[in-house]
Design an enzyme around this catalytic site. Structure first.
Site, PDB file in Angstrom:
ATOM      1  N   SER A  54       0.866  -1.264   0.090  1.00 56.51           N
ATOM      2  CA  SER A  54      -0.008   0.067   0.060  1.00 56.51           C
ATOM      3  C   SER A  54       0.802   1.338   0.104  1.00 56.51           C
ATOM      4  O   SER A  54       2.114   1.139   0.310  1.00 56.51           O
ATOM      5  CB  SER A  54      -0.833   0.042   1.136  1.00 56.51           C
ATOM      6  OG  SER A  54      -1.958  -1.017   1.088  1.00 56.51           O
ATOM      7  N   GLY A  55       0.201   2.286  -0.062  1.00 55.00           N
ATOM      8  CA  GLY A  55       0.900   3.670  -0.190  1.00 55.00           C
ATOM      9  C   GLY A  55       1.062   4.312  -1.614  1.00 55.00           C
ATOM     10  O   GLY A  55       1.723   5.253  -1.912  1.00 55.00           O
ATOM     11  N   HIS A  56       0.629   3.495  -2.609  1.00 49.30           N
ATOM     12  CA  HIS A  56       0.822   4.028  -4.119  1.00 49.30           C
ATOM     13  C   HIS A  56      -0.770   4.184  -4.759  1.00 49.30           C
ATOM     14  O   HIS A  56      -0.700   4.250  -5.817  1.00 49.30           O
ATOM     15  CB  HIS A  56       1.392   2.941  -4.763  1.00 49.30           C
ATOM     16  CG  HIS A  56       2.644   2.229  -4.317  1.00 49.30           C
ATOM     17  ND1 HIS A  56       3.617   3.153  -4.128  1.00 49.30           N
ATOM     18  CD2 HIS A  56       2.946   1.014  -3.930  1.00 49.30           C
ATOM     19  CE1 HIS A  56       4.853   2.551  -3.731  1.00 49.30           C
ATOM     20  NE2 HIS A  56       4.401   1.353  -3.535  1.00 49.30           N
ATOM     21  N   HIS A 218       9.301   3.917  -3.679  1.00 54.79           N
ATOM     22  CA  HIS A 218       9.282   3.823  -2.166  1.00 54.79           C
ATOM     23  C   HIS A 218      10.205   4.668  -1.659  1.00 54.79           C
ATOM     24  O   HIS A 218      10.774   4.547  -0.498  1.00 54.79           O
ATOM     25  CB  HIS A 218       9.670   2.363  -1.711  1.00 54.79           C
ATOM     26  CG  HIS A 218       8.822   1.123  -2.323  1.00 54.79           C
ATOM     27  ND1 HIS A 218       9.275   0.552  -3.472  1.00 54.79           N
ATOM     28  CD2 HIS A 218       7.768   0.888  -1.902  1.00 54.79           C
ATOM     29  CE1 HIS A 218       8.291  -0.331  -3.860  1.00 54.79           C
ATOM     30  NE2 HIS A 218       7.225  -0.250  -2.901  1.00 54.79           N
TER      31      HIS A 218
END
Lengths: 331, 331
Positions: A54-56, A218
């Protein structure tokens, strides 16, 4: 760290709860961490599964829907999903025509998707993986052997999704996905580092007057650290890096200028203005484009540019109807 | 200041160049700073014009297209467009059925749109203005007498746009626009200040452990400065502020959780999860929703929540097809 969260450990589960509440077109299994289309598997259609840390966002959950993915499995922030998630997703979307795994080239993702494919195979579900590795910045990196998979993932999910919707068989859909990957290249630039909720401090130090050229999604190091400069020069470094790797002259291009998460849209349009001018000077034509946040890196400021050398078939598939939370056009 | 720009004075013009290059569905007059649909005025249809300072993208240019605006006039960053821009836009979209001006309640916007309406009137174009003032945070502010116009602008542009597309007359389209404004409320929270390119430093100081509750879209002060807190508590303050002003119990709602520009989408979904829970506890139902960056404040981190108490007619107009760069669904 100032984030709109409750507890770092709950971010992914609560975001899934939000996706479930916001999008009735999706079926969100919060416990299993699997997002599928509300209608379930489409009989006779190749199922498309993607996933990753996650995080994208909106990648990948925002791309589940008609004309694109059948399922997404989000891992924890910047952490690969586990094989069980991928297996559940694969089972859910298997409509009898096999399942394509769209895998960004990060070591954890590749290994876990491989394990999930084997488990699915044991159950009689045919799975073909396609690994995305479009980032020209570095050969190997912190998370990857070989090139990283970045913006081309959006293109592959859209175009292979259209091919699957047209009832192409698994081998043909996989061939289209590979073709898109092979004809795509990306390069990213960070103005600021990103902060994961679990760590709470920026992933790397970037002085106020420097930028990271060739950064990964990242925050992995790129090619070089350099001074901050006008976006025209950033666009030039970016397009040159891509053009050096895959000559763009004479090509009809799909071009994405993608925000890393904290970059205002007005800046992305300023960047697109320069990217378009530079591409034109190289003898390339922009036939299709995307400007916005499609594959992000939490609160990183910066951009990435992804280009795909189109063919008439790929253009037709790109133009085909799509109906997902983050990418939609008419059917 | 680290921004993807070339020179502060060129941001708006270069962004317009980028919009022009990216969206063949739009006709961008970079010199006049007017964005219209590529097809020009639609004969017999009420034309919809909006505009305001830049820095809030995708508002308004991203909402030009079928089912929404006919034209947008962007001013300089956080600066009202001039009457000449608005007049040109009005002339361009006049299809003989009159023109609606959708005006956010900021003093400069209101005065300049008023002047443009008079100039258009002199040319025989009937113009009706609708002023948007949905922000419950403060009564008057730095830029406004009365309430500020914020997120409801997106709803008005969509819903009045659908009404106009269905060939309603000018008075009826204006009535729909006013009804949407009257049934909508917003409240915003800033985690960080935003930086305009021309100034180069944040518009206000916000310590690392504090947030601004009730902030405006230019970083105007809100109701109070308070300690940073979990998003569940931020969502509660936000929804309570709206509910205190317009009771939500028993309503079917259109709910937007909007990012201010630098907030990652994953955080907006975490916030939506809390907003949905709190609304449900208040006896309201979320019938439709939007999660993402729709009305931003440059690189501000934070969110705003906007709710509209739907009626069956408004829901039908919300669901009607729309085809713009930033908002699209099927026709």
């Amino acid at each position: 760290m100032k984030k709109l969260i409750n507890a770092p450990d709950d971010v992914v589960v609560e975001a899934l709860g939000g996706i479930k509440a916001a999008h009735p077109s999706l079926d969100v299994d919060v416990e299993a961490k699997v997002i599928t289309r509300a209608g379930g598997a489409t009989a006779g259609k190749v199922g498309l599964v993607s996933g990753g840390g996650s995080g994208h966002e909106p990648l990948h959950g925002g791309f589940v829907g008609f004309g694109m993915l059948d399922a997404a499995c989000p891992g924890e922030v910047f952490t690969s999903p586990v094989p069980d998630q991928m297996l559940i997703a694969t089972q859910k979307v298997d409509g009898g025509a096999g399942v394509l795994h769209i895998v960004k080239n990060y070591t954890g993702d590749v290994l876990n998707f491989q394990m999930a494919a084997e488990l699915a195979g044991d159950e009689g579900i045919e799975v073909v993986p396609v690994v995305i590795n479009d980032d020209v910045a570095v050969q190997d990196s912190l998370y990857t052997a070989g090139r990283r998979g970045t913006g081309a993932t959006v293109f592959v999910e859209k175009i292979a999704g259209a091919a699957a919707e047209q009832q192409l068989d698994l081998k043909s859909v996989a061939d289209v996905a590979r073709e898109v990957n092979e004809r795509s290249r990306s390069f990213g630039v960070a103005l600021t580092a990103c902060t994961t909720p679990a760590v709470g401090t920026p992933g790397f130090d970037l002085p106020n007057d420097e930028i990271e050229l060739g950064v990964g999604i990242h925050g992995e190091p790129g090619r070089e650290r350099g001074p901050m400069r006008p976006v025209a020069e950033i666009a030039e470094v970016t397009v040159d890096a891509i053009d050096d790797d895959m000559s763009l002259s004479g090509s009809e291009l799909l071009v994405m200028v993608n925000g890393m998460g904290a970059t205002p849209l007005v800046e992305l349009y300023v960047a697109f203005n320069d990217v378009a001018r530079i591409l034109s000077a190289k003898g390339a034509t922009i036939a299709r484009s995307l400007v916005g946040n499609y594959i992000t890196s939490l609160d990183m400021a910066g951009l990435s540019v992804t280009v795909l050398r189109l063919t008439p078939d790929l253009t037709r598939l790109w133009d085909a109807p799509v109906e997902t939370p983050a990418l939609r056009w008419g059917r």
